[in-house]
Design a protein around this motif. Structure first.
Motif, PDB file in Angstrom:
ATOM      1  N   TYR A  58      52.204 -50.275  -9.687  1.00 38.28           N
ATOM      2  CA  TYR A  58      51.273 -49.166  -9.953  1.00 38.28           C
ATOM      3  C   TYR A  58      51.916 -47.786  -9.843  1.00 38.28           C
ATOM      4  N   ARG A  59      53.131 -47.691  -9.277  1.00 41.59           N
ATOM      5  CA  ARG A  59      53.670 -46.377  -8.934  1.00 41.59           C
ATOM      6  C   ARG A  59      54.001 -45.513 -10.154  1.00 41.59           C
ATOM      7  N   ARG A  60      54.544 -46.118 -11.194  1.00 45.08           N
ATOM      8  CA  ARG A  60      54.939 -45.331 -12.368  1.00 45.08           C
ATOM      9  C   ARG A  60      53.741 -44.643 -13.024  1.00 45.08           C
ATOM     10  N   ALA A  61      52.579 -45.336 -12.985  1.00 44.53           N
ATOM     11  CA  ALA A  61      51.387 -44.785 -13.651  1.00 44.53           C
ATOM     12  C   ALA A  61      50.494 -44.004 -12.703  1.00 44.53           C
ATOM     13  N   SER A  62      50.924 -43.787 -11.477  1.00 38.76           N
ATOM     14  CA  SER A  62      50.093 -43.088 -10.502  1.00 38.76           C
ATOM     15  C   SER A  62      50.144 -41.582 -10.720  1.00 38.76           C
ATOM     16  N   PRO A  63      49.012 -40.935 -11.026  1.00 32.85           N
ATOM     17  CA  PRO A  63      49.009 -39.470 -11.201  1.00 32.85           C
ATOM     18  C   PRO A  63      49.456 -38.747  -9.936  1.00 32.85           C
ATOM     19  N   ALA A  64      49.048 -39.233  -8.782  1.00 35.88           N
ATOM     20  CA  ALA A  64      49.398 -38.563  -7.529  1.00 35.88           C
ATOM     21  C   ALA A  64      50.901 -38.587  -7.308  1.00 35.88           C
ATOM     22  N   LEU A  65      51.547 -39.725  -7.579  1.00 34.13           N
ATOM     23  CA  LEU A  65      52.985 -39.814  -7.371  1.00 34.13           C
ATOM     24  C   LEU A  65      53.761 -39.004  -8.395  1.00 34.13           C
ATOM     25  N   GLN A  66      53.293 -39.009  -9.632  1.00 31.22           N
ATOM     26  CA  GLN A  66      53.976 -38.223 -10.652  1.00 31.22           C
ATOM     27  C   GLN A  66      53.963 -36.740 -10.296  1.00 31.22           C
ATOM     28  N   LYS A  67      52.814 -36.262  -9.814  1.00 34.81           N
ATOM     29  CA  LYS A  67      52.705 -34.849  -9.431  1.00 34.81           C
ATOM     30  C   LYS A  67      53.589 -34.545  -8.230  1.00 34.81           C
ATOM     31  N   LYS A  68      53.580 -35.441  -7.234  1.00 37.66           N
ATOM     32  CA  LYS A  68      54.392 -35.213  -6.039  1.00 37.66           C
ATOM     33  C   LYS A  68      55.875 -35.174  -6.375  1.00 37.66           C
ATOM     34  N   PHE A  69      56.331 -36.099  -7.228  1.00 37.05           N
ATOM     35  CA  PHE A  69      57.752 -36.130  -7.571  1.00 37.05           C
ATOM     36  C   PHE A  69      58.164 -34.899  -8.357  1.00 37.05           C
ATOM     37  N   GLN A  70      57.271 -34.405  -9.218  1.00 37.14           N
ATOM     38  CA  GLN A  70      57.584 -33.188  -9.981  1.00 37.14           C
ATOM     39  C   GLN A  70      57.613 -31.972  -9.074  1.00 37.14           C
ATOM     40  N   ASP A  71      56.633 -31.880  -8.160  1.00 30.81           N
ATOM     41  CA  ASP A  71      56.573 -30.727  -7.259  1.00 30.81           C
ATOM     42  C   ASP A  71      57.755 -30.697  -6.303  1.00 30.81           C
ATOM     43  N   ASP A  72      58.163 -31.881  -5.824  1.00 28.80           N
ATOM     44  CA  ASP A  72      59.264 -31.938  -4.861  1.00 28.80           C
ATOM     45  C   ASP A  72      60.631 -32.062  -5.519  1.00 28.80           C
ATOM     46  N   SER A  73      60.665 -32.108  -6.860  1.00 26.37           N
ATOM     47  CA  SER A  73      61.922 -32.238  -7.613  1.00 26.37           C
ATOM     48  C   SER A  73      62.718 -33.466  -7.171  1.00 26.37           C
ATOM     49  N   ILE A  74      61.998 -34.552  -6.867  1.00 30.95           N
ATOM     50  CA  ILE A  74      62.657 -35.784  -6.448  1.00 30.95           C
ATOM     51  C   ILE A  74      63.245 -36.525  -7.636  1.00 30.95           C
ATOM     52  N   GLY A  75      62.592 -36.421  -8.780  1.00 26.06           N
ATOM     53  CA  GLY A  75      63.078 -37.112  -9.953  1.00 26.06           C
ATOM     54  C   GLY A  75      62.046 -38.081 -10.497  1.00 26.06           C
ATOM     55  N   GLU A  76      62.514 -39.097 -11.209  1.00 24.41           N
ATOM     56  CA  GLU A  76      61.632 -40.058 -11.849  1.00 24.41           C
ATOM     57  C   GLU A  76      60.969 -40.974 -10.828  1.00 24.41           C
ATOM     58  N   VAL A  77      59.695 -41.275 -11.065  1.00 24.06           N
ATOM     59  CA  VAL A  77      58.971 -42.201 -10.198  1.00 24.06           C
ATOM     60  C   VAL A  77      59.446 -43.630 -10.495  1.00 24.06           C
ATOM     61  N   ARG A  78      59.812 -44.338  -9.456  1.00 26.07           N
ATOM     62  CA  ARG A  78      60.258 -45.718  -9.613  1.00 26.07           C
ATOM     63  C   ARG A  78      59.363 -46.636  -8.786  1.00 26.07           C
ATOM     64  N   GLU A  79      59.317 -47.883  -9.227  1.00 17.57           N
ATOM     65  CA  GLU A  79      58.590 -48.860  -8.438  1.00 17.57           C
ATOM     66  C   GLU A  79      59.362 -49.155  -7.152  1.00 17.57           C
ATOM     67  N   SER A  80      58.653 -49.547  -6.125  1.00 17.31           N
ATOM     68  CA  SER A  80      59.255 -49.801  -4.825  1.00 17.31           C
ATOM     69  C   SER A  80      59.283 -51.292  -4.519  1.00 17.31           C
ATOM     70  N   ILE A  81      60.188 -51.653  -3.660  1.00 13.81           N
ATOM     71  CA  ILE A  81      60.322 -53.041  -3.229  1.00 13.81           C
ATOM     72  C   ILE A  81      60.066 -53.104  -1.723  1.00 13.81           C
ATOM     73  N   PHE A  82      59.201 -54.013  -1.324  1.00  9.08           N
ATOM     74  CA  PHE A  82      58.824 -54.156   0.078  1.00  9.08           C
ATOM     75  C   PHE A  82      59.011 -55.597   0.533  1.00  9.08           C
ATOM     76  N   THR A  83      58.922 -55.781   1.844  1.00  8.09           N
ATOM     77  CA  THR A  83      58.856 -57.105   2.455  1.00  8.09           C
ATOM     78  C   THR A  83      57.498 -57.250   3.123  1.00  8.09           C
ATOM     79  N   ILE A  84      56.769 -58.308   2.777  1.00 12.24           N
ATOM     80  CA  ILE A  84      55.445 -58.521   3.358  1.00 12.24           C
ATOM     81  C   ILE A  84      55.599 -58.891   4.832  1.00 12.24           C
TER      82      ILE A  84
END
Length: 1157
Positions: free
Chosen positions: A489-515
Motif C-alpha cells: 500500500y505504501r506506493r499509493a499512499s497519499p500521506a507517504l507521498q506527501k511526507k517523502f516530498q516534503d522531507d526530500s527523502i526520495g521515492e516511496v518504496r514498499e517496506s519489508i517486515f518480519t511478523i
C-alpha cells in the motif's frame, strides 16, 4: 637472463611459502618437518615390516596417518617388529577391497586408552623411530594420557579359533561398478586464509517511519532487540547476511586480485592474506536494504571486526590424505591432522556455496524476487518462477524443472509448498587419487506458499490455515510468526507521498517486515485495545493514535493511506507496537516452514530422476563464478562424466531357519527365496513362546468418529488370529479368554475416560498375559493419542504386553479389522517375542554364520532421543540401550534413562547427543545376560552399535562414551573374576547423503533390484569411504520406492584379537573390514518384527524403537500443547506432572522382555 615475469612468479611462490610457514603457528599441533626423499625411504622400510599389500588396480591405503598413532600409543610386547605382521600368505583378500585390517595378536591389544588415536584405524604400522622407542617412555606416555581404567586382556587370546569359509566372497570385475553422487575436485592453492567475523550495530537515535498503526524502527524490532539498556543489540540472520554482502561488494572492488567467500554468518575465506587490509579495524558498513539502491543519510551503521588470521593448510592436508608425505604430514598427531582437515573442508564448503548464497539477494524495488533460498548451511532450493498446478495432479512440476526446480502443492489448502533443493558437502578421504570430493544430493523441503511472480497475502494464508482443522489463535500466531512480508500500500499512499516530498527523502518504496505475532492481548488503557475476543481483525483491533484517541486499524488505513482495508481483514503485529492489515502484506517466497512433521512423499524419487537432477541443476547450482573465485584455484566438476565410480561387492544371503510345521527340526528358507522377503506360511517359530496363560482382546470404539463397531467384524478377526495364527505358529499354552455373556467388557468407548475403561477390563481379566487392542480408526495419525495411552498403561501400570491393530479399508471400501494372513502374521512376530524372554522367531544357520556371532557374543544398541518442536523447556533427552541375551540374537530387552542436558544452553545443541548414563544401563544389560545364561557366564565379546551420530560426534563417542562402557566392563568383570571381553564399537549412520546408481554399462542385473537400485547385499569398501579400512556402505534391503539410501557403518574402536581360521587350509588371519560387513549383513536378516531384511542393523534399530517408546512416556513434557510449552518450566522436583516413569517397573516381568517392539 630470466624475464621479469619469471622473477615475479618466483617471488610470489617464495612469499607464499614464507606466509604459510609464518602462519602455521595458528594450526593446533603443527610440527614442521623436512619433506625430502627420506619419506620415500621410510616407506620402503615400513613395507618390510608387515604393511598390508594393496590389491592391484586400487589406490594405496595411506600408511602415514592413523596407523602410526595407533601403534605408538599401544604398549607392544618385546620382540614385536610391527603392529599386525601377517604370517599367512596363503589367505588372500577379495579383489577390489581396500587392504583389510591388521591386528596385533598380543594380549595387550585391547588395552583401553582415553585418546582418540588408539581407537581409530584398522591398518597399523610403525615408523622406525616409533619401533625403537624406549618401552618405558611409551608406558609413561600412556599413563599421562589419563588411562585410569585399563584392564588385562591376556585371557582373550585363549578363546577358541573361529572358522571362516573362503568360498563365499565375490570378486568384482571392471564391470562391477556404481556411479556415485560424489565429484572429484582439485585445488591449486597451497594455503587459504580464514577469518571470523564479529558484527555489531552502532547506536543511533531511533528513526521513525510513518505508514503504520504505531511506530517502527528502521531495522524492525523483530529483527533487532535489546535485552537491556546496557546490552548489545541482537542482529538477525537476515541483517547479518546483508551486512556481509555489502562488505564483499566493497572489498572485492578494491582488491580484484584476491578472491573472497563467506558463509554470510561467521566466517570469511580468502585466497591471500588480507592482514595488511585489516590494520585499521573495525570496518564500518553503511547499511541499506535490498529494496534500496544506496544508503540513506540516517542509515544504520555496522562495525565488522575480523578475528585472528587462520591459515588453512591445503597442501599439508592433501599430503596427509594421499599418504605420500611424512607421518601426519607434519602435524603433531592424528588429532591435529583431523582438526586441520576440518578447517579445509569448512573453507571449501564456504567457497562452493558462494554462488547460491549470493543468488538469494533481491534486486532493488523488488523487480525480481531471488531464485534461490536455503534451509540451514548446506541445503539450497530453487524458488519457482511461477506456480501452474494442474488441479487433478498436485505433483505436476513447473514448465522448466531444470531451470526453476520442482514444486508441489502439499494439499494443505494452498498454504504449504514442497520445493526440491540440493545438499552439498566437501569430504576429505584417505586415498591417493581423488582425496577431495564434492558430495551433491537432492533434498525436498517444506515452504510457505509462493513463487517469484505469485505471492500470497498474509490474510489469505491465515484463512487457508484456519480452514484445515479450526486451530486456536495461539497456533495461528505460531504459524505466521517470523514470516518476512512486503507491504503493498505504501506506493499509493497519499500521506507517504506527501511526507517523502516534503522531507526530500526520495521515492516511496514498499517496506519489508518480519511478523512478530498477532494482537491477541486485550490492553485497554494502553497502546492497543481489542474490542472482540473472537477474531483479531482490523475492525476489532484499535490503537492509541497521536491524539490519544483509540482508532481502529480499519479506519486508520482507509483514511490515512486510502488502502481499501476491509473490516474483516486480519491484523498482524510488527515489532511491539506496529500493526498492519494482513491483506496489505504479501509473503516473500522461499521461506522454510520448519514445523512440518509429516514426510514429504514428493521427495521420494526414482534413481534415474535423482541422477539427472544431481548431474544437471545440482552441479550448475554450485558451479563456481570465475570472476569471484578464480584466485582460489579450485577446479569444479561440470557434468555427469565427472562423477566418481566405485567398485562393489555382493554378499551372499545367509541361511536362516524356522521350524516347518510337522517337521522335527528347523529348516532353512533362503534356498527358496527370489527376493530378501518371505512369509510365515507353513512355518513355526524356531522357539515358540511359552505363554502359560490367557490372552484377550479389547476394542477402543469412538461413537463420534463415524466408524461403526461391528461385533461380527471383531469376532471374525479375533477367531482368525486365534485359530490360524496363535495355534499354528508354535506358541505354547496360549488360550483365548472372553465372556460371551458380557460382551461390553471387550469394548471401551473413547468418548469416556479411556484409562478407567482399561483398568476395569484389567480387573475383569487379571490373569491375561497379552492384550490385543483393536482401535476403531483407519489412520495412524487419528489413532496415535489412543495408542499412546494404551502403551503407557500397559507398560507402566498394568505390566501387560499389548499389541495394537487398526482398521483397514476393505475391497468394498468399508473400514474393517483385517483377517489378512500377512498382517496378522506380523502381529504374531510381536506376540512371540513379547510374551517370553527366551522365545526365538527365526535364527541364522550355524555353519555359515559369521564367526563374530559365535556363542558368547553380546550385541548392544545405543540411541538417544531429544525433545523438539513445542516442548516444556528444559526437558531432558532420553537414552536407550538394548542388548541381546540369547545366542540367536532375537531377545533384546531395554534400559531407558533420562539424559541430562548441559546447563549452558549454547552448548546444548552441540553436546546433547552424548549419552551420560551408559554405565548403569550397561550394568543392567549385563545382569540380564547373567539372568538368562548363568551367574558366572559373562559374554566374551561385546559388539556395540551406536546410532544417531554425525561425523562431528565420532570423537565424542570414542573419547567419552567408550570410556563409560569400559569402566562398567572393568568393574563388572572384575567383580566376577571373568576374563575381559573383546570390544567392537561401530557407529551406524543413516542420515548421510551418499547415493549409488547403476551405470548404463553395468549389465549385472542380479546386482540390482526394483528401479535399478542396488540390491540387498551390495557393499562398498572404497572410493567414498574414509580410506583407512574403518568403514563401509551397506545396502541390506531392497528398496521398493525412491532411491536407496545405504547405511554407513564406521568402526570407531576395535579389540577383536581372536584370529580367523581358514577351515580348508587351517591358516589364520586377523579380522578384516569384510568380516565385519558380512556380520552386519547377516544380522539384518534376523530382525524380529517383519519377514524381510531391514536397512539398519537390528541392535541399532531396536534402540531406535525403544527411544520412540520413551517419547510416549515423556509426551506430557515433549508434546504438552502450545499453551503449556510457553508457560511451564520442566522441574520434576516441584511439579508432580513432570515425574514421568520410563518404562516398566524394574524387576517386573515386562522389564525383562521386548515390550517396546
Amino acid at each position: 637472463m630470466p624475464s621479469a615475469d619469471t622473477k615475479r612468479k618466483k617471488n610470489e611462490k617464495k612469499n607464499a611459502a614464507n606466509n604459510a610457514a609464518a602462519s602455521n603457528r595458528n594450526i593446533p599441533g603443527y610440527n614442521p618437518i623436512q619433506t625430502s626423499s627420506s619419506s620415500s625411504n621410510q616407506g620402503s622400510q615400513l613395507s618390510g615390516r608387515g604393511v598390508a599389500v594393496t590389491p592391484s588396480g586400487l589406490p594405496p591405503t595411506p600408511t602415514g596417518s592413523v596407523s602410526q598413532s595407533l601403534a605408538t600409543q599401544l604398549k607392544l610386547p618385546s620382540g614385536t617388529t610391527g603392529y599386525g605382521k601377517r604370517n599367512d600368505s596363503s589367505a588372500s583378500e577379495p579383489a577390489g577391497v581396500i587392504a583389510p585390517a591388521r591386528f596385533q595378536n598380543s594380549s595387550t591389544a585391547s588395552v583401553y586408552s582415553g585418546t582418540a588415536a588408539v581407537t581409530t584405524g584398522f591398518q597399523t604400522t610403525q615408523s622406525p623411530a616409533q619401533q625403537t622407542q624406549d618401552p618405558s617412555q611409551q608406558k609413561g606416555k600412556q599413563a599421562a594420557s589419563g588411562n585410569a581404567d585399563q584392564h588385562d586382556t591376556a585371557d582373550t587370546t585363549q578363546s577358541a579359533h573361529i572358522s571362516l569359509t573362503s568360498d563365499h566372497r565375490t570378486r568384482p570385475t571392471e564391470a562391477r561398478q556404481l556411479n556415485t553422487n560424489h565429484f572429484p575436485i582439485s585445488i591449486n592453492a597451497q594455503v587459504l586464509y580464514q577469518y571470523s567475523l564479529d558484527i555489531k550495530q552502532l547506536p543511533k537515535p531511533p528513526c521513525e517511519r510513518s505508514g503504520a498503526a504505531g511506530k517502527q524502527r528502521e531495522v524492525d524490532n523483530s529483527s533487532n532487540t535489546t535485552d537491556g539498556d546496557n546490552k548489545e543489540k541482537k542482529i538477525s540472520a537476515r541483517i547479518k547476511r546483508r551486512v556481509i554482502l555489502l562488505l564483499l561488494k566493497d572489498i572485492r572492488s578494491q582488491h580484484p586480485d584476491i578472491s573472497f567467500a563467506s558463509n554470510f554468518k561467521t566466517d570469511l575465506v580468502t585466497s591471500a592474506s588480507i592482514s595488511n587490509i585489516l590494520v585499521q579495524q573495525p570496518i564500518t558498513v553503511d547499511y541499506y536494504d535490498e529494496d534500496e539502491v544506496r544508503p540513506r543519510a540516517e542509515c544504520n551503521k555496522f562495525d565488522i571486526t575480523f578475528g585472528e588470521e587462520r591459515v588453512v593448510p591445503v597442501d599439508r592436508i592433501l599430503q596427509y590424505l594421499r599418504g605420500d608425505g611424512p607421518p601426519f604430514a607434519g602435524f603433531a598427531d592424528v588429532g591435529a591432522a583431523r582438526s586441520a582437515l576440518g578447517q579445509v573442508e569448512s573453507a571449501l564448503n564456504i567457497i562452493i556455496s558462494q554462488k547460491p548464497n549470493e543468488l538469494m539477494e533481491r534486486t532493488p524495488n523488488q523487480q525480481r524476487q531471488p531464485g534461490v533460498t536455503f534451509n540451514g548451511d548446506k541445503k539450497f532450493y530453487d524458488v519457482p518462477e511461477h506456480l501452474d498446478f494442474d488441479q487433478s495432479d498436485s505433483m505436476r512440476s513447473n514448465r522448466n524443472p531444470i531451470r526453476d526446480g520442482y514444486a508441489w502443492d502439499l494439499r494443505k489448502p494452498g498454504f504449504l509448498l514442497a520445493l526440491s533443493g540440493y545438499f552439498r558437502s566437501t569430504r576429505g578421504l584417505h586415498q591417493a587419487s581423488n582425496p577431495l570430493l564434492l558430495n551433491i544430493n537432492t533434498t525436498t523441503g517444506c515452504f510457505h506458499y509462493g513463487s517469484r511472480d505469485q505471492m500470497k497475502t498474509v490474510n489469505q494464508l491465515i484463512r487457508d490455515f484456519r480452514s484445515t482443522s479450526q486451530p486456536s489463535w495461539e497456533h495461528t500466531e505460531d504459524f505466521v510468526k517470523g514470516l518476512r512480508v512486503m507491504t503493498t500500500y505504501r506506493r499509493a499512499s497519499p500521506a507517504l507521498q506527501k511526507k517523502f516530498q516534503d522531507d526530500s527523502i526520495g521515492e516511496v518504496r514498499e517496506s519489508i517486515f518480519t511478523i512478530a505475532g498477532l494482537p491477541l492481548t486485550n490492553k485497554k488503557g494502553m497502546s492497543t485495545y481489542w474490542h472482540d475476543q473472537n477474531e483479531p481483525t482490523s475492525g476489532n483491533v484499535s490503537f492509541l493514535d497521536s491524539n490519544e484517541v483509540f482508532t481502529s486499524v480499519h479506519t486508520y488505513f482507509n483514511t490515512t493511506h486510502n488502502a481499501a482495508v476491509d473490516a474483516s481483514d486480519f491484523v498482524v503485529r510488527i515489532g511491539s507496537n506496529n500493526f498492519q492489515p494482513a491483506s496489505k502484506l504479501r509473503v516473500l517466497p522461499g521461506q522454510s516452514y520448519k514445523a512440518h512433521a509429516e514426510p514429504i512423499i514428493q521427495g521420494s524419487r526414482p534413481p534415474a530422476e535423482n541422477w539427472n537432477l544431481i548431474t544437471g541443476r545440482g552441479l550448475s547450482m554450485y558451479r563456481l563464478d570465475p570472476l569471484k573465485t578464480q584466485h582460489f584455484g579450485l577446479t569444479h566438476p561440470n557434468s555427469a562424466n565427472d562423477a566418481l565410480r566405485v567398485g562393489y561387492h555382493k554378499l551372499e544371503w545367509p541361511p536362516f531357519f524356522y521350524r516347518t510345521q510337522g517337521a522335527p527340526t528347523a529348516q532353512s528358507l533362503v534356498t527358496t527365496l527370489k527376493t530378501p522377503s518371505w512369509g510365515l506360511r507353513n512355518q513355526q517359530f524356531a522357539k515358540g513362546a511359552d505363554v502359560s496363560g490367557d490372552w484377550s482382546y479389547v476394542e477402543l470404539y469412538n461413537p463420534g468418529s463415524g466408524h461403526q463397531s461391528n461385533d461380527m467384524d471383531i469376532w471374525r478377526t479375533v477367531e482368525t488370529f486365534d485359530n490360524d495364527h496363535v495355534g499354528k505358529y508354535g506358541l505354547k499354552n496360549a488360550n483365548l479368554t472372553y465372556s460371551e455373556l458380557d460382551w461390553d467388557h471387550h469394548r471401551i468407548g473413547l468418548d469416556g475416560n479411556l484409562l478407567t475403561g482399561l483398568r476395569a477390563f484389567r480387573n475383569r481379566f487379571s490373569s491375561i498375559k497379552l492384550l490385543l487392542v483393536m482401535i476403531g480408526h483407519t489412520k495412524p495419525g487419528d489413532a496415535a493419542p489412543f495408542y499412546n495411552i494404551v502403551k503407557r498403561w500397559g507398560d507402566i501400570e498394568a505390566d501387560l504386553p499389548t499389541i495394537c491393530l487398526l482398521k483397514s479399508l476393505g475391497k468394498n471400501g468399508r473400514a474393517q479389522y483385517s483377517t489378512n494372513g500377512a498382517q496378522l502374521g506380523n502381529l504374531m512376530l510381536k506376540f512371540n517375542l513379547k510374551t517370553d524372554e527366551r522365545s526365538v522367531n527365526h535364527h541364522l544357520g550355524v555353519e555359515k554364520r559369521s564367526p563374530l556371532l559365535s556363542k558368547g557374543t553380546m550385541l548392544v544398541g545405543i540411541d538417544v532421543t531429544h525433545p523438539n518442536g513445542k516442548y516444556v523447556k528444559p526437558a531432558p533427552s532420553v537414552a536407550a540401550m538394548v542388548a541381546s541375551t540369547d545366542e540367536h540374537f532375537n531377545q533384546f530387552p531395554a534400559s531407558l534413562r533420562t539424559n541430562p542436558r548441559p546447563e549452558d544452553e549454547a552448548k546444548y545443541r552441540q553436546g546433547q547427543e552424548e549419552v551420560k548414563c551408559l554405565e548403569p544401563m550397561l550394568e543392567e544389560r549385563l545382569d540380564a545376560w547373567l539372568r538368562i545364561n548363568g551367574d558366572a557366564s559373562l559374554p566374551h565379546r561385546i559388539i556395540f552399535f551406536r546410532d544417531g551420530l554425525s561425523v562431528e560426534q565420532f570423537e565424542m563417542c570414542r573419547s567419552r562414551e567408550l570410556g563409560q562402557l569400559q569402566r562398567c566392563i572393568t568393574k563388572k568383570y572384575g567383580e566376577l573374576g571373568c576374563s575381559m571381553p573383546e570390544i567392537l564399537l561401530i557407529c551406524a549412520v543413516k542420515r548421510h547423503h551418499c547415493r549409488f546408481f547403476r551405470p548404463l554399462d553395468n549389465n549385472n542385473r542380479h546386482d540390482f533390484a526394483k528401479l535399478d537400485n542396488p540390491a540387498s547385499g551390495v557393499v562398498i569398501f572404497n572410493g567414498v569411504t574414509y580410506g583407512q579400512n574403518e568403514d563401509f556402505f551397506l545396502v541390506s534391503q531392497d528398496t521398493i520406492k525412491g532411491t536407496t539410501r545405504p547405511t554407513h557403518y564406521v568402526v570407531l574402536h576395535n579389540e577383536i584379537t581372536t584370529p580367523m581360521v581358514n577351515s580348508q587350509t587351517g591358516s589364520t588371519r586377523p579380522v578384516t573390514i569384510y568380516d565385519i560387513a558380512e556380520m552386519v549383513y547377516q544380522l539384518c536378516w534376523v530382525y524380529g518384527r517383519c519377514t524381510k531384511t531391514v536397512g539398519l542393523v537390528p541392535p541399532a534399530y531396536y534402540a531406535d524403537l525403544a527411544c520412540t517408546r520413551a517419547r510416549i512416556y515423556m509426551s506430557r513434557v515433549y508434546n504438552p500443547g502450545l499453551r503449556l510449552s510457553r508457560t511451564e518450566t520442566y522441574d520434576p522436583t516441584t511439579n508432580p506432572a513432570h515425574r514421568l516413569p520410563l518404562g516398566p517397573r524394574k524387576g517386573s516381568a515386562l522389564s525383562h522382555r521386548m515390550y517396546y517392539i
